[in-house]
Design a protein around this motif. Structure first.
Motif, mmCIF file in Angstrom:
data_model
loop_
_atom_site.group_PDB
_atom_site.id
_atom_site.type_symbol
_atom_site.label_atom_id
_atom_site.label_comp_id
_atom_site.label_asym_id
_atom_site.label_seq_id
_atom_site.Cartn_x
_atom_site.Cartn_y
_atom_site.Cartn_z
ATOM 1 N N GLU A 106 0.963 -1.231 0.149
ATOM 2 C CA GLU A 106 -0.049 -0.139 -0.056
ATOM 3 C C GLU A 106 0.962 1.281 -0.010
ATOM 4 O OE1 GLU A 106 -3.351 0.124 -0.279
ATOM 5 O OE2 GLU A 106 -4.024 -1.951 0.349
ATOM 6 N N ILE A 107 1.892 1.310 0.661
ATOM 7 C CA ILE A 107 2.644 2.489 0.877
ATOM 8 C C ILE A 107 3.545 2.607 -0.186
ATOM 9 C CG2 ILE A 107 4.675 3.262 1.911
ATOM 10 C CD1 ILE A 107 3.408 2.591 4.781
ATOM 11 N N VAL A 108 4.263 1.672 -0.741
ATOM 12 C CA VAL A 108 4.888 1.667 -2.278
ATOM 13 C C VAL A 108 3.885 2.299 -3.166
ATOM 14 C CG1 VAL A 108 6.047 0.417 -3.928
ATOM 15 C CG2 VAL A 108 6.789 0.103 -1.560
ATOM 16 N N LYS A 109 2.808 1.666 -3.211
ATOM 17 C CA LYS A 109 1.685 2.239 -4.242
ATOM 18 C C LYS A 109 1.459 3.756 -3.877
ATOM 19 C CE LYS A 109 -2.600 0.804 -6.105
ATOM 20 N NZ LYS A 109 -2.409 1.181 -7.360
ATOM 21 N N MET A 110 1.345 3.942 -2.756
ATOM 22 C CA MET A 110 0.669 5.341 -2.506
ATOM 23 C C MET A 110 1.956 6.402 -2.598
ATOM 24 S SD MET A 110 -0.467 6.914 1.089
ATOM 25 C CE MET A 110 -2.102 5.990 1.071
ATOM 26 N N TYR A 111 3.227 6.091 -2.564
ATOM 27 C CA TYR A 111 4.225 7.319 -2.354
ATOM 28 C C TYR A 111 5.232 7.008 -3.966
ATOM 29 C CZ TYR A 111 3.102 8.691 2.396
ATOM 30 O OH TYR A 111 2.684 9.043 3.608
ATOM 31 N N LEU A 112 5.206 5.856 -4.320
ATOM 32 C CA LEU A 112 6.148 5.638 -5.270
ATOM 33 C C LEU A 112 5.666 5.294 -6.756
ATOM 34 C CD1 LEU A 112 9.233 5.906 -4.694
ATOM 35 C CD2 LEU A 112 9.412 3.372 -4.362
ATOM 36 N N LEU A 113 4.923 4.208 -6.737
ATOM 37 C CA LEU A 113 4.387 3.460 -7.885
ATOM 38 C C LEU A 113 2.787 3.807 -8.023
ATOM 39 C CD1 LEU A 113 6.568 0.439 -8.117
ATOM 40 C CD2 LEU A 113 6.943 2.621 -9.482
ATOM 41 N N ARG A 114 2.325 4.815 -8.507
ATOM 42 C CA ARG A 114 0.973 5.151 -8.021
ATOM 43 C C ARG A 114 0.063 4.190 -8.993
ATOM 44 N NH1 ARG A 114 2.646 10.183 -7.169
ATOM 45 N NH2 ARG A 114 2.468 10.600 -5.176
ATOM 46 N N ASN A 115 0.760 3.930 -10.395
ATOM 47 C CA ASN A 115 -0.507 3.153 -11.324
ATOM 48 C C ASN A 115 -0.135 1.688 -11.341
ATOM 49 O OD1 ASN A 115 -1.126 5.842 -11.915
ATOM 50 N ND2 ASN A 115 0.563 6.035 -13.509
ATOM 51 N N THR A 116 0.872 1.109 -10.348
ATOM 52 C CA THR A 116 1.169 -0.278 -10.291
ATOM 53 C C THR A 116 0.150 -1.073 -9.696
ATOM 54 O OG1 THR A 116 3.571 0.557 -10.647
ATOM 55 C CG2 THR A 116 3.030 -1.942 -10.421
ATOM 56 N N ILE A 174 -1.151 -3.411 -6.911
ATOM 57 C CA ILE A 174 -0.476 -3.889 -5.723
ATOM 58 C C ILE A 174 -0.056 -5.248 -5.632
ATOM 59 C CG2 ILE A 174 -2.676 -4.627 -4.423
ATOM 60 C CD1 ILE A 174 -1.392 -3.329 -1.966
ATOM 61 N N GLU A 175 -0.858 -6.097 -6.445
ATOM 62 C CA GLU A 175 -0.371 -7.431 -6.573
ATOM 63 C C GLU A 175 1.076 -7.594 -7.052
ATOM 64 O OE1 GLU A 175 -3.299 -6.215 -7.833
ATOM 65 O OE2 GLU A 175 -4.730 -7.496 -6.925
ATOM 66 N N PHE A 176 1.603 -6.707 -8.020
ATOM 67 C CA PHE A 176 2.828 -6.822 -8.476
ATOM 68 C C PHE A 176 3.637 -6.359 -7.649
ATOM 69 C CE2 PHE A 176 6.393 -4.399 -10.379
ATOM 70 C CZ PHE A 176 6.785 -5.177 -11.318
ATOM 71 N N ILE A 177 3.859 -5.467 -6.827
ATOM 72 C CA ILE A 177 4.530 -5.040 -5.795
ATOM 73 C C ILE A 177 4.712 -6.116 -4.611
ATOM 74 C CG2 ILE A 177 5.074 -3.288 -3.788
ATOM 75 C CD1 ILE A 177 3.328 -1.498 -5.670
ATOM 76 N N ILE A 178 3.414 -6.742 -4.223
ATOM 77 C CA ILE A 178 3.740 -7.782 -3.296
ATOM 78 C C ILE A 178 4.443 -8.995 -3.632
ATOM 79 C CG2 ILE A 178 2.123 -9.451 -2.011
ATOM 80 C CD1 ILE A 178 0.467 -7.273 -1.514
ATOM 81 N N ILE A 179 4.193 -9.385 -4.997
ATOM 82 C CA ILE A 179 4.832 -10.437 -5.536
ATOM 83 C C ILE A 179 6.216 -10.378 -5.807
ATOM 84 C CG2 ILE A 179 4.885 -11.930 -7.778
ATOM 85 C CD1 ILE A 179 1.956 -11.922 -8.281
ATOM 86 N N THR A 180 6.682 -9.248 -6.455
ATOM 87 C CA THR A 180 8.277 -9.039 -6.600
ATOM 88 C C THR A 180 8.776 -9.155 -5.263
ATOM 89 O OG1 THR A 180 7.492 -6.704 -6.587
ATOM 90 C CG2 THR A 180 8.047 -7.939 -8.742
ATOM 91 N N MET A 181 8.061 -8.416 -4.081
ATOM 92 C CA MET A 181 8.872 -8.214 -2.950
ATOM 93 C C MET A 181 8.949 -9.832 -2.308
ATOM 94 S SD MET A 181 10.035 -6.308 -0.775
ATOM 95 C CE MET A 181 10.872 -6.271 0.718
ATOM 96 N N LEU A 182 7.953 -10.464 -2.544
ATOM 97 C CA LEU A 182 7.980 -11.806 -2.009
ATOM 98 C C LEU A 182 9.185 -12.706 -2.537
ATOM 99 C CD1 LEU A 182 4.133 -12.782 -1.340
ATOM 100 C CD2 LEU A 182 5.994 -12.377 0.462
#
Lengths: 511, 370
Positions: free
Chosen positions: B108-118, B120-128
């Motif tokens: 949520e935070i990365v989406k809010m501050y860094l990658l607005r149009n990405t 959230i599933e993508f962010i979670i998967i790459t992090m995991l």
């Protein structure tokens, strides 16, 4: 194969073994007043000191033995001993018992002396081949410091180190590596400083190398590395004897390899790879400054183009407004996304570097100037890349040369492209993921069992190594040897310890 | 040689604890404190911190009795295999929910501050996937990594206070000592859980090479965290005041937006802060996910945790996406930590400790009798 007592048979065997080797010289002679003793010299043309052999080997046997009256008793029975002890005036003479041994010595550059009637061959030490003199190191130049560098002969190199350590505890072990090349490798260490486990591990790995030929020290470096897939070197190379000597005093191990001026020092950590010989010759202020510059150079070399991509494509809002507007304006004419633009320029620079290093000195420089200036200028004017990109690429390239160890620099140079891809993939977040993956790799990496990132990966005694990391503290504060090598003898300055004791005593007296 | 196979030092364990605890908890902590006690929130930090220290001491004393063994292993000797395994499974579920919550808030935070149009599933998967790499590498890598990033995690937090100096209004901290004891008691559970994460000692102490100094280092780590929390709370309240702090979702993040470097290269420091944030969450997730894989492995009496890391990923991914929004995510984690967290942090160690004291006495008695 056992040597027979018949000289002709021995010669035949050796000739058969060395058939078609036209660089082998056979010199049969007859010795004695009646010329009734058959002998033969065998050597490799060019590998031996001919003057030495003819003056102190041939001459006494041919002339002196004829002029002097021989001792009448049992000449024939004691011939070998008489020759070995009485005639040959060469400093090192050894009896060899097998043909294989003889051949091996012959090919190293020793001279063989065969004597009829004996099942032993004499080896006369006569190595002397053309070699480069001791010149200034080409790659690791320093402003202030010794100017002698290693050359291609391992014995000379070992001597250069020995000259700097006049201690009986300096050990130099010779081993041969390569089933065919039989390259001489000298392992040097300080017996009462180095950790026993470390030296055992190094010897084990060196002896475990199974390869037919060793051409340079790079092969050994990769053969003894724990993780052969890592882009980072696990051993430090150097062509400076003072660097090897300093490393030995720190409890590390020098591996000197014949036929190359580049010696290896193990173990290597990322901190040692960022140290240069000069750091210890100058004042600690300037040394610390250049250390910081080097760390910054790693950062630039790895991340600068990636940050450009991330900032322009994903987070223009993070730049100061004026800069953001300027970047947008200069990129206005550029028809490619930032990622492609960066790849074009980085690719061009790699191309220039490669072609520059292929060409001879002066032409290489010309190519650099022509390529760098002209292509950069033209590309900007043609609107293919933005001027900022050219600056970034130039800074990145310069930064990669500021890292003292070329192997380490190349590691980061390659990874830079990976980082650019990560940045193109998801901006700053991608770069961070890339860095985390890199960090994960680095914390797993060991150089001979010593953490590659030490002293940064533990809390405890090892923190004293921080004195020699980003900031090089005054040498007086480094009273102990580095922690990471786990030395037996930790104290570098015994005098300092005594001073401390004196202080304690005086305190006691006061009490 | 000096390669420590699957071993860590006490210092590395301390770094793991600090990094595990300082995660997403720090984001909402100032708001929770202000909601509970207004300006006196710092008292709550101190008291909860002391309670957490008590629990850490308890757990450390327990695990020190069984060097080289994780709770899943020595639990079997103490409270019979079925009960112990059941407890371990609860621990595992707790760790999974915790990880899922952390990665969700992270997304949520990365989406809010860094990658607005990405998405959230993508962010979670790459992090995991990135975390899986280090979790597979094992405890040694995690220990070293945590020490490596400890300065990156802790120093900027204190540096932030220095930069924000012109914005600080000390009068926001007044009045002092005007709280009801009932409010204090009510606030304690949620604040104690912002110290959650140290329960990994139950698992990781097994790998400590020379565990003599473990207790000392663990306590140093806890004190450090209390300082960080106290600092963040004080800064938030001094900058925003009580009322504004209660209205912010993540007061600690909002602090970053206030920071302005005069004449600096970066317009706002969000980029730098987000970079630090990614590292912070990574170092929280790595021990948690490694810990879950380890429990899994020990449940099957195996010796290789590697194979269990990737199968856990889809579970965490799904769990992370269960809450519809941030509010429900906080709701869920609040509920689950109240039950599971209390069990893992307090009940399980206490139970095991009591039983172990009992067993030891029995043994001594047996020896004497013999």
């Amino acid at each position: 194969m056992i040597i027979s007592t018949n000289i002709n048979r021995n010669l035949e065997i050796i000739k058969k073994e060395l058939v078609d080797c036209d660089d082998i010289v056979y010199r049969p002679i007859k010795v004695g007043q009646k010329q009734n003793f058959n002998m033969a010299f065998i050597y490799v043309d060019g590998l031996i000191d001919k003057e030495l052999i003819s003056e102190f080997g041939l001459e006494p046997l041919l002339l002196d033995a004829r002029e002097n009256k021989p001792n009448p008793q049992n000449i024939k029975d004691n011939l070998l001993e008489l020759v070995e002890k009485g005639n040959i005036a060469v400093s090192e003479v050894k009896e060899l018992k097998t043909i294989e041994e003889a051949l091996e010595n012959l090919l190293i550059g020793e001279t063989l002396l065969l004597i009829d009637g004996y099942n032993k061959i004499l080896m006369l030490s006569s190595r002397g081949w053309p070699m480069r003199g001791i010149t200034e190191p080409q790659i690791e130049t320093v402003v202030r410091g010794p100017r002698d560098g290693f050359n291609e002969t391992v014995k000379v190199n070992a001597t250069l180190v020995r000259r700097r350590i006049r201690d009986t505890k300096l050990k130099a072990k010779y081993i041969k590596i390569g089933t065919r090349s039989k390259t001489d490798v000298v392992v040097m260490y300080m017996e009462d400083i180095v950790n026993k486990k470390l030296i055992d591990e190094v010897m084990k790995r060196l002896k475990g190398i199974t390869v037919d030929a060793i051409i340079g020290s790079g092969q050994i470096q990769h053969a003894i590395a724990g993780n052969s897939y890592s882009p980072f070197p696990e051993a430090q190379y150097t062509e400076r004897p003072d660097v090897v000597a300093a490393a030995l005093y720190e409890g590390r191990i020098g591996i000197l390899v014949d036929n190359t001026p580049f010696s290896l020092i193990v173990p290597a950590t990322i901190t040692t790879l960022l140290q240069s010989a000069e750091d210890y010759y100058g004042s600690w202020y300037i040394s610390s400054l250049v250390r910081i510059v080097r760390f910054f150079a790693i950062f630039l070399c790895l991340l600068f183009p990636a940050l450009y991509i991330a900032m322009t494509s994903y987070h223009p809002g993070m730049l100061p407004t004026q800069l953001a507007i300027y970047v947008a304006a200069t990129r206005d004419t550029v028809p490619f996304p930032a990622f492609i633009e960066a790849f074009i320029m980085e690719g061009t620079i790699e191309l220039l570097r490669e072609s520059g290093s292929r060409l001879a000195g002066p032409i290489g420089t010309t190519i650099g100037i022509v390529g760098g200036l002209v292509i950069g200028q033209a590309a900007v004017e043609a609107g293919i890349v933005s001027p900022l990109m050219v600056i970034i690429v130039a800074v990145t390239t310069i930064a990669s040369f500021a890292i003292p160890n070329y192997g380490l620099a190349s590691g980061f140079r390659v990874l830079r492209f990976g980082m650019m891809a990560f940045a193109a993939f998801s901006g700053l977040y991608g770069i961070m993921l890339g860095l985390l993956l890199l960090a994960t790799h680095l914390v797993q990496l060991n150089s001979f069992g010593i953490p590659y990132l030490s002293p940064l990966t533990n809390i405890g005694n090892n923190l004293r190594d921080l004195k020699d990391t980003l900031i090089r503290f005054p040498l007086q504060t480094m009273k102990k040897r580095p922690y990471f090598t786990q030395t037996i003898d930790e104290t570098r300055m015994p005098g300092a310890r005594n001073q401390g004791k004196k202080g304690d005593n005086s305190k006691d007296k006061k009490k | 040689m000096m390669k420590i196979d699957n071993k860590i030092t006490s210092g590395q364990l301390m770094a793991i604890i600090v990094n595990t605890i300082i995660g997403v908890g720090i984001l909402s902590l100032p708001r929770d404190l202000v909601e509970a006690l207004k300006t006196d929130g710092w008292i709550l930090v101190l008291i909860s911190g002391l309670l957490a220290i008590g629990s850490v001491t308890l757990i450390t004393i327990l695990v020190m009795k069984y060097p080289g063994k994780t709770v899943t292993e020595f639990g079997r000797n103490l409270i019979t295999t079925p009960i112990s395994d059941f407890c371990s499974i609860l621990f595992l579920i707790y760790l999974l929910i915790f990880s899922a919550f952390v990665v969700r808030i992270f997304g949520e935070i990365v989406k809010m501050y860094l990658l607005r149009n990405t998405p959230i599933e993508f962010i979670i998967i790459t992090m995991l996937i990135t975390v899986a790499y280090i979790a597979r590498a094992g405890i040694e890598a995690i220990g070293k990594f945590c020490v490596l990033v400890l300065p990156i995690v802790v120093i900027p937090i204190f540096f932030m206070g220095f930069v924000l100096l012109p914005e600080l209004d000390f009068s926001n901290l007044l009045p002092v000592f005007k709280f009801k004891i009932t409010d204090l008691l009510k606030g304690i559970p949620s604040t104690v859980f912002s110290f959650a994460g140290f329960e990994v000692i139950l698992l990781f102490n097994a790998f400590v090479e020379r565990p003599k100094k473990t207790l000392k280092y663990n306590l140093i780590g806890m004190v450090l965290i209390i300082f960080v929390y106290l600092f963040v709370f004080l800064i938030s309240v001094m900058v925003f005041g009580v009322i504004e702090t209660t209205h912010l979702i993540w007061p600690s993040m909002s602090l970053m937006e206030v920071i302005q470097f005069p004449g600096a290269f970066l317009e706002n420091v969000q980029g730098v802060v987000m970079a630090q944030w990614v590292v912070l969450v990574f170092s929280t997730l790595a021990p948690l996910i490694y810990g879950s894989a380890l429990i899994f492995d020990k449940l099957f009496r195996g010796n290789e945790h590697k194979y269990y890391v990737f199968p856990l990923m889809p579970i965490i991914f799904v769990l992370a996406l269960v809450p519809d929004n941030i509010a429900t995510a906080y709701d869920y984690i609040g509920k689950s930590t109240n039950i599971l967290g209390t069990f893992v942090i307090l009940v399980l160690p206490l139970l095991l400790l009591v039983v172990s004291l009992f067993k030891k006495n029995n043994k001594k008695g047996a020896v004497k009798n013999g």
